[in-house]
Write a protein that holds these residues in place. Sequence first.
Motif, short mmCIF file in Angstrom:
data_model
loop_
_atom_site.label_atom_id
_atom_site.label_comp_id
_atom_site.label_asym_id
_atom_site.label_seq_id
_atom_site.Cartn_x
_atom_site.Cartn_y
_atom_site.Cartn_z
N SER A 1 0.83 -1.22 0.00
CA SER A 1 0.00 0.00 0.00
C SER A 1 0.87 1.27 0.00
O SER A 1 0.39 2.36 -0.35
CB SER A 1 -0.93 -0.01 1.21
OG SER A 1 -0.17 -0.24 2.38
N VAL B 1 4.05 3.27 -3.82
CA VAL B 1 4.28 4.45 -4.67
C VAL B 1 5.35 5.35 -4.04
O VAL B 1 6.31 5.76 -4.70
CB VAL B 1 2.95 5.21 -4.90
CG1 VAL B 1 3.22 6.53 -5.62
CG2 VAL B 1 1.98 4.35 -5.71
N ALA C 1 -5.44 -0.45 -12.03
CA ALA C 1 -5.55 0.74 -11.18
C ALA C 1 -4.23 1.02 -10.47
O ALA C 1 -3.76 2.17 -10.41
CB ALA C 1 -6.67 0.54 -10.15
N GLN C 2 -3.61 -0.05 -9.95
CA GLN C 2 -2.35 0.15 -9.22
C GLN C 2 -1.23 0.64 -10.14
O GLN C 2 -0.45 1.51 -9.78
CB GLN C 2 -1.92 -1.15 -8.53
CG GLN C 2 -2.64 -1.35 -7.20
CD GLN C 2 -2.87 -2.81 -6.92
OE1 GLN C 2 -3.60 -3.46 -7.66
NE2 GLN C 2 -2.26 -3.33 -5.88
N ALA D 1 -1.59 2.25 -12.96
CA ALA D 1 -1.87 3.63 -13.39
C ALA D 1 -1.45 4.61 -12.30
O ALA D 1 -0.81 5.64 -12.59
CB ALA D 1 -3.35 3.78 -13.72
N GLU D 2 -1.75 4.28 -11.05
CA GLU D 2 -1.39 5.18 -9.95
C GLU D 2 0.13 5.32 -9.83
O GLU D 2 0.68 6.42 -9.72
CB GLU D 2 -1.97 4.63 -8.63
CG GLU D 2 -1.77 5.58 -7.46
CD GLU D 2 -2.02 4.91 -6.11
OE1 GLU D 2 -2.48 3.74 -6.08
OE2 GLU D 2 -1.73 5.56 -5.08
N LEU D 3 0.81 4.18 -9.90
CA LEU D 3 2.28 4.19 -9.78
C LEU D 3 2.93 4.96 -10.92
O LEU D 3 3.79 5.82 -10.70
CB LEU D 3 2.79 2.73 -9.76
CG LEU D 3 4.30 2.54 -9.74
CD1 LEU D 3 4.91 3.13 -8.47
CD2 LEU D 3 4.66 1.05 -9.84
N ALA E 1 1.60 7.16 -12.98
CA ALA E 1 1.25 8.59 -12.96
C ALA E 1 2.16 9.32 -11.97
O ALA E 1 2.70 10.39 -12.28
CB ALA E 1 -0.22 8.77 -12.58
N ALA E 2 2.36 8.73 -10.80
CA ALA E 2 3.21 9.37 -9.78
C ALA E 2 4.65 9.49 -10.29
O ALA E 2 5.29 10.54 -10.13
CB ALA E 2 3.18 8.55 -8.49
N THR F 1 4.95 12.03 -13.30
CA THR F 1 4.78 13.40 -12.80
C THR F 1 6.04 13.85 -12.07
O THR F 1 6.55 14.95 -12.27
CB THR F 1 3.57 13.46 -11.82
OG1 THR F 1 2.43 12.98 -12.52
CG2 THR F 1 3.30 14.87 -11.33
N GLU G 1 -0.34 6.72 -19.48
CA GLU G 1 0.53 7.38 -18.49
C GLU G 1 1.84 7.87 -19.11
O GLU G 1 2.76 8.26 -18.40
CB GLU G 1 0.80 6.45 -17.30
CG GLU G 1 -0.44 6.00 -16.56
CD GLU G 1 -1.33 7.16 -16.06
OE1 GLU G 1 -0.79 8.26 -15.85
OE2 GLU G 1 -2.55 6.95 -15.92
#
Length: 356
Positions: free
Chosen positions: A168, A171, A207-208, A210-212, A214-215, A218, A254
Motif C-alpha cells: 500500500s 508508490v 488501477a495500481q 496507473a497510480e504508480l 502517474a506518480a 509526474t 501514463e
Amino acid sequence: MTWDEMYVWLLLTGYRTLLRPVLFSQDPERIHEWTIKTLAALPKPVRAVLPLLLGKPRNPLEVAGINFPGRVGLAAGLDKDATAARVWAPLGFGFAELGTVTAQPQPGNDKPRSFRLVTSSALINRMGFNNPGAHQVAQTLAAYGMVRGSNRCPIGISIGKTKVVPLSDAVADYLVGLRTLAPYADYIAVNVSSPNTAGLRQLQQKAQLAELLAALTTEATLLSPDNPVPIFVKIAPDLSEAEIDEVVTVCEQEHVAGIIATNTTLTRPEIAPIDAAKAAESGGLSGAPLTALALALVRRITSRTQLPVLASGGIMTPADAQAMFDAGAVLLQVYTGFIFNGPAVIAGINRLSKPR
Ligand SMILES: Cc1cc2nc3c(=O)[nH]c(=O)nc-3n(C[C@H](O)[C@H](O)[C@H](O)COP(=O)(O)O)c2cc1C
C-alpha cells in the motif's frame, strides 16, 4: 562462413570450452560475485583494449530521446549494485540496466537462491532484490562520474519496492528510488514484474499500475521539467493476453517511454529431464525455456502499440535476437545468454546486418 561469423564462433568456442567450465564448476552466486568484483576492478587500459577484442556496439538508434550506440544491452539483475558499471560498454553492450535497486538497502532472500539448469540452458533465481540501496548506488555512480547524459553507453536503472515496505506504500517507496537515482539514469525501468518480492506483480493490475506510473512520470517532470528522465516499465511473461493489453493501455495513457518484455517466468516450460529437480526450486526461470514465451509476448505488445519495446527473455543466440527484431523489438537485453555463451552472443548480435 564470413569473417564475422568465424570470429563470433571463435569467441563462443573459446568461452564455452575454456572459461565456462571453470565458472560453472563453482556455486552460481559465489562465482557471480567474484566475476563482478573482477570486472569492476579492471583498470582503464584493460577496459580500453576490450573493444579491440570483442568489437564495439553497432547499429546505433535513438529511442525515447536516448542515443543507443548498439541494440543489445545488459539486462537488470546482473550488476545490481552498479560496481561494474564501467565495463559493460567495453564488453560490447550498447546500454546497461543496473539494479534492481530499492529505496532501502536489503539482503534479499536466504541462500541458496540461484540455480543453474545446465542442460536446459536456463537459470532459476529467487534473489529477492539483494542490493545496497538507492543512496549507495547513487554514490557509486557519482564516484565513477557516470551521470545522466554523460554516458557513451546509456545507463538504465531499474527500481523496485523495498521488501519491508507494504504494497500500500509502494508508490512513495518507488518515488524515493526515482528521486535518488534519476540524476544518474539515462532511463528508469520500473520493475513491477519480479516474482521474488511478495505481491510485487500485483502492481501490474490496471488501477495500481496507473497510480504508480502517474506518480513516477509526474515526479520525473518535476525533477527535470525540460527533459524528464524516460520511464520504461518491465512486465512479466505470466500475464494473460487480456492483462497484457490492459498494461499496454495504461502505459500509453501514463506516457511511459517504453515497455521491457519480459522478466523471468514462474512457469517451467521445456526443461530437460535431467534438470527436473532444480526446476522444482521456487523462483523465476530465465534462459532458453523462456525464448518462445518472451517472443510471443513481444509480438503481442508490438501488435497493440507504437511504444518502443525492449525485448528480454531467452535471447541466447544472434538468431534469437533476430527473431525479436523481426517481432518488432527495437532494443534487446540479455542476461542468461551472457552467462551461458559469454561476450560472443553480444558480439554476434552487434554483427546482425538487419536488426530492424
Ligand atoms: C539471477 C538473476 C537475477 C535477476 N534480477 C533481476 C532484477 O533485479 N531486476 C529485473 O528487472 N530483472 C532481473 N532478472 C531478470 C533479467 O533481467 C531478465 O529479464 C530475465 O532473466 C530474462 O532474460 P534472460 O533469459 O536473458 O535471462 C534477473 C535474472 C536472473 C537470472
